[in-house]
Write an enzyme that holds these catalytic residues in place. Structure first.
Site, short mmCIF file in Angstrom:
data_model
loop_
_atom_site.label_atom_id
_atom_site.label_comp_id
_atom_site.label_asym_id
_atom_site.label_seq_id
_atom_site.Cartn_x
_atom_site.Cartn_y
_atom_site.Cartn_z
N LYS A 1 -3.54 4.44 -13.66
CA LYS A 1 -4.88 4.75 -13.90
C LYS A 1 -5.38 5.55 -12.72
O LYS A 1 -5.19 5.47 -11.79
CB LYS A 1 -5.52 3.25 -13.63
CG LYS A 1 -5.31 2.18 -14.83
CD LYS A 1 -5.88 1.09 -14.49
CE LYS A 1 -5.47 -0.18 -15.21
NZ LYS A 1 -5.54 -1.46 -14.50
N GLY B 1 -0.28 -1.35 -7.03
CA GLY B 1 -0.53 -1.26 -5.76
C GLY B 1 -1.17 -2.43 -4.77
O GLY B 1 -1.75 -3.28 -5.33
N GLY B 2 -0.65 -2.51 -3.61
CA GLY B 2 -1.29 -3.75 -2.96
C GLY B 2 -1.09 -5.12 -3.32
O GLY B 2 0.34 -5.29 -3.69
N ASP B 3 -2.00 -5.86 -3.44
CA ASP B 3 -1.55 -7.14 -4.18
C ASP B 3 -2.24 -7.10 -5.61
O ASP B 3 -3.47 -6.75 -5.78
CB ASP B 3 -2.61 -8.16 -3.30
CG ASP B 3 -2.40 -9.71 -3.73
OD1 ASP B 3 -1.28 -10.28 -3.37
OD2 ASP B 3 -3.23 -9.91 -4.80
N PRO C 1 0.71 -1.20 0.07
CA PRO C 1 -0.01 0.01 -0.02
C PRO C 1 0.83 1.22 -0.07
O PRO C 1 0.21 2.32 -0.19
CB PRO C 1 -0.69 -0.05 1.28
CG PRO C 1 -0.02 -0.94 2.16
CD PRO C 1 0.95 -1.87 1.42
N ASP D 1 1.77 1.44 -11.65
CA ASP D 1 0.44 1.92 -11.52
C ASP D 1 0.56 3.34 -10.78
O ASP D 1 1.61 3.40 -9.98
CB ASP D 1 -0.61 0.93 -10.97
CG ASP D 1 -1.22 -0.03 -11.85
OD1 ASP D 1 -0.98 0.23 -13.12
OD2 ASP D 1 -1.91 -0.90 -11.65
N MET E 1 -11.95 1.48 -3.45
CA MET E 1 -12.66 2.29 -4.55
C MET E 1 -14.22 2.69 -4.23
O MET E 1 -15.03 2.58 -5.21
CB MET E 1 -12.70 1.13 -5.78
CG MET E 1 -11.36 1.13 -6.25
SD MET E 1 -11.16 0.03 -7.76
CE MET E 1 -11.61 -1.57 -7.34
N1 SAH Z 1 -4.63 -4.18 -5.66
C1 SAH Z 1 -4.74 -3.17 -4.54
C2 SAH Z 1 -6.09 -2.54 -4.81
C3 SAH Z 1 -6.42 -1.87 -6.11
S1 SAH Z 1 -7.89 -0.96 -6.25
C4 SAH Z 1 -4.64 -3.71 -3.26
O1 SAH Z 1 -4.55 -4.93 -2.91
O2 SAH Z 1 -4.50 -3.00 -2.26
C5 SAH Z 1 -7.41 0.65 -5.80
C6 SAH Z 1 -8.06 0.88 -4.39
O3 SAH Z 1 -7.21 0.45 -3.31
C7 SAH Z 1 -8.12 2.25 -4.13
O4 SAH Z 1 -9.29 2.90 -4.65
C8 SAH Z 1 -8.19 2.24 -2.62
O5 SAH Z 1 -9.64 1.69 -2.14
C9 SAH Z 1 -7.28 1.05 -2.27
N2 SAH Z 1 -6.12 1.71 -1.87
C10 SAH Z 1 -4.96 1.04 -2.31
N3 SAH Z 1 -3.98 1.65 -1.83
C11 SAH Z 1 -4.57 2.38 -0.79
C12 SAH Z 1 -3.75 3.25 0.21
N4 SAH Z 1 -2.49 3.41 0.24
N5 SAH Z 1 -4.77 4.01 0.94
C13 SAH Z 1 -6.02 3.73 1.08
N6 SAH Z 1 -6.75 3.10 0.12
C14 SAH Z 1 -5.86 2.28 -0.90
#
Ligand code: SAH
Length: 476
Positions: A58, A89-91, A13, A36, A168
């Site tokens: 995006k 971002g994230g997973d 994140p 991204d 989102m």
């Molecule tokens: N693959 C990502 C999610 C992608 S969708 C994951 O696993 O985290 C994108 C959404 O993820 C954003 O709209 C928000 O809801 C959330 N998100 C990702 N990073 C974030 C962060 N640092 N703080 C808050 N929301 C986050």
């Protein structure tokens, strides 16, 4: 068929500590990184400076690169490069469209793998003090997309999980809340919305489901945000910890000669909760091999030469070049070393050599036939140093070790999306106010480096930059 390998990698994140070992290793080795919008600049700093960075960002409703183009790009890049990292971002498999990309790679016979990341769905609540499960309070949690038209909210509500995590969903929050209430969720259920979780900009707002959209609007909280709804939000009232770190919310720019040095400084600040941006010569410049070879040749020729180093990057590269050629350091007994600041002196000492000169007076007293003075791009040649070198009776030459990096050629379709690490760090500068600028080295060398990244205002405000750096200047 292509020879390259594509790794779909989760970047977490944003917080640098939430990057997995495997992700970091792949980023460090990648020839190309397709990333991204939500990938934090700090994560990209692990890239090799010569890696091609492709921004596929995006933004809600404004796609920099359509999904099909991203897939085609990954396939094309895999034909040209050995290791392509697709960084999300994230997973990668949590709402990242990772599955579609994996399928496209599979269909085209591209070698690929997936590296799971720390998802914001769990990590962002945790950094805001909310565990998604708590014994006796929440025994299940569901993660859903807030794109209400998908029917996802209805599904998630029917799952009757104790805790509902929505990604989102900020823009649609009002509608989402109504849908949930229609499905039997009490409007009194506690909720929290966390914006930019794990980053310095992390902010949150709490409220009951029925009023959460209003609260978010009032507090100006927007995307990206994670919404958590359920009794766990209330039960975890006191578990906030990240926001209580002494330097939480601070953005600190570290200006140093090499990334390695800057990372060392960053770790300490980050442990205290600060977000750190790194600005170093090796992000945009590389060592000119030809000049390097020349200097090494002169040094081992037995001539009485002196070398005045201004950056630790040059020191390290020069000694690396010696090691690569198998030069025994004892052959350098006639070479004189001058370090123009304390950090450079330390770098020389770490390699087992005590610098011969630290001050202009000491430079002037050296018995050498020629002095080589390292020139740094954009840094005015220091007349005092040249004068001191000449005063020693030696001929003075410049050693222009740093040259601007050129990036590998990108396929035409990708060119408009190519970014440099310098671009990425400039974006970090523009993301918000910088509380502090810390310089590690000669202020005369570091200031132009900082200015090149748009740190001008921050440097002007940060007198500590000058103080820290000034202490290290030659002769001080
Ligand atoms: N693959 C990502 C999610 C992608 S969708 C994951 O696993 O985290 C994108 C959404 O993820 C954003 O709209 C928000 O809801 C959330 N998100 C990702 N990073 C974030 C962060 N640092 N703080 C808050 N929301 C986050």
């Amino acid at each position: 068929m292509g020879k390259g390998h594509v790794a779909l990698v989760g970047a977490g994140p944003g917080h640098p500590g939430l990057l997995t070992q495997r992700a970091k290793g792949l980023i460090e080795q990648a020839d190309v990184i397709v990333y991204d919008r939500l990938v934090s600049p700090r994560i990209l700093l692990h890239a090799r400076p010569e890696a091609l960075l492709v921004y596929a960002g995006k933004q809600a409703a404004c796609h920099a690169m359509p999904q099909r183009d991203i897939e085609a790009t990954l396939i094309e890049l895999s034909h040209r490069f050995d290791l392509v990292v697709r960084l999300k971002g994230g997973d990668p498999y949590v709402f990242g469209r990772g599955a579609e990309e994996a399928e496209a790679l599979l269909r085209h016979g591209v070698s690929w793998e997936v590296v799971p990341g720390v998802t914001s769905a769990v990590a962002v609540p945790a950094f805001a003090g909310v565990p998604v499960t708590i014994r006796g309070v929440s025994r299940s949690f569901a993660v859903a997309t807030g794109h209400a038209e998908d029917g996802a909210i209805e599904h998630a509500a029917s799952a009757k999980a104790d805790t509902l995590v929505l990604l989102m969903g900020v823009k649609e929050l009002g509608r989402i809340a109504r849908l949930l209430v229609e499905r039997g969720v009490s409007p009194e259920t506690p909720g929290v919305i966390v914006e930019w979780g794990t980053r310095s900009r992390q902010r949150k707002a709490k409220g009951r489901l029925g009023e959460l959209a209003e609260v978010a609007k009032r507090e100006g909280i927007g995307a990206p945000a994670v919404i958590v709804i359920g009794d766990a939000v209330k039960a975890s009232g006191d578990l906030a910890w990240y926001e209580t770190l002494p330097r939480f919310g601070d953005r600190v720019a570290v200006v140093a000669s090499t990334k390695q040095e800057a990372l060392k400084a960053a770790e300490e600040l980050e442990a205290q909760g600060a977000e750190v941006g790194l600005f170093t010569w090796d992000l945009g410049y590389r060592v000119n091999r030809w000049e390097l070879t020349l200097a090494v040749e002169r040094a081992v020729s037995g001539a009485a030469v002196g070398i005045a180093f201004r950056t630790t990057l040059a020191v390290e590269s020069w000694f690396c070049a010696l090691a690569e050629r198998g030069v025994d350091l004892r052959r350098l007994s006639q070479v004189r070393f001058a370090a123009l600041d304390g950090y450079v002196a330390d770098a020389i000492r770490r390699l087992g050599i005590d610098p011969d000169a630290r001050t202009l007076g000491e430079i002037a007293r050296q018995k050498v036939d020629e002095w080589w003075v390292e020139e740094v791009p954009d840094v005015p040649a220091e007349r005092d140093v040249y004068a001191a070198c000449r005063a020693s009776g030696a001929e003075v030459r410049t050693l222009a070790l740093l040259e601007r990096r050129s990036l590998p050629e990108a396929p035409d379709a990708v060119t408009p999306h190519v970014r440099t690490l310098a671009d990425v760090m400039r974006e970090w500068v523009n993301e918000g106010a910088i509380n502090e600028v810390l310089g590690y080295g000669d202020v005369q060398v570091l200031r132009p480096l900082g200015l090149a990244y748009g740190l001008e205002q921050a440097i002007r405000r940060a007198d500590r930059f000058a103080r820290e750096a000034e202490r290290q200047v030659c002769g001080a």
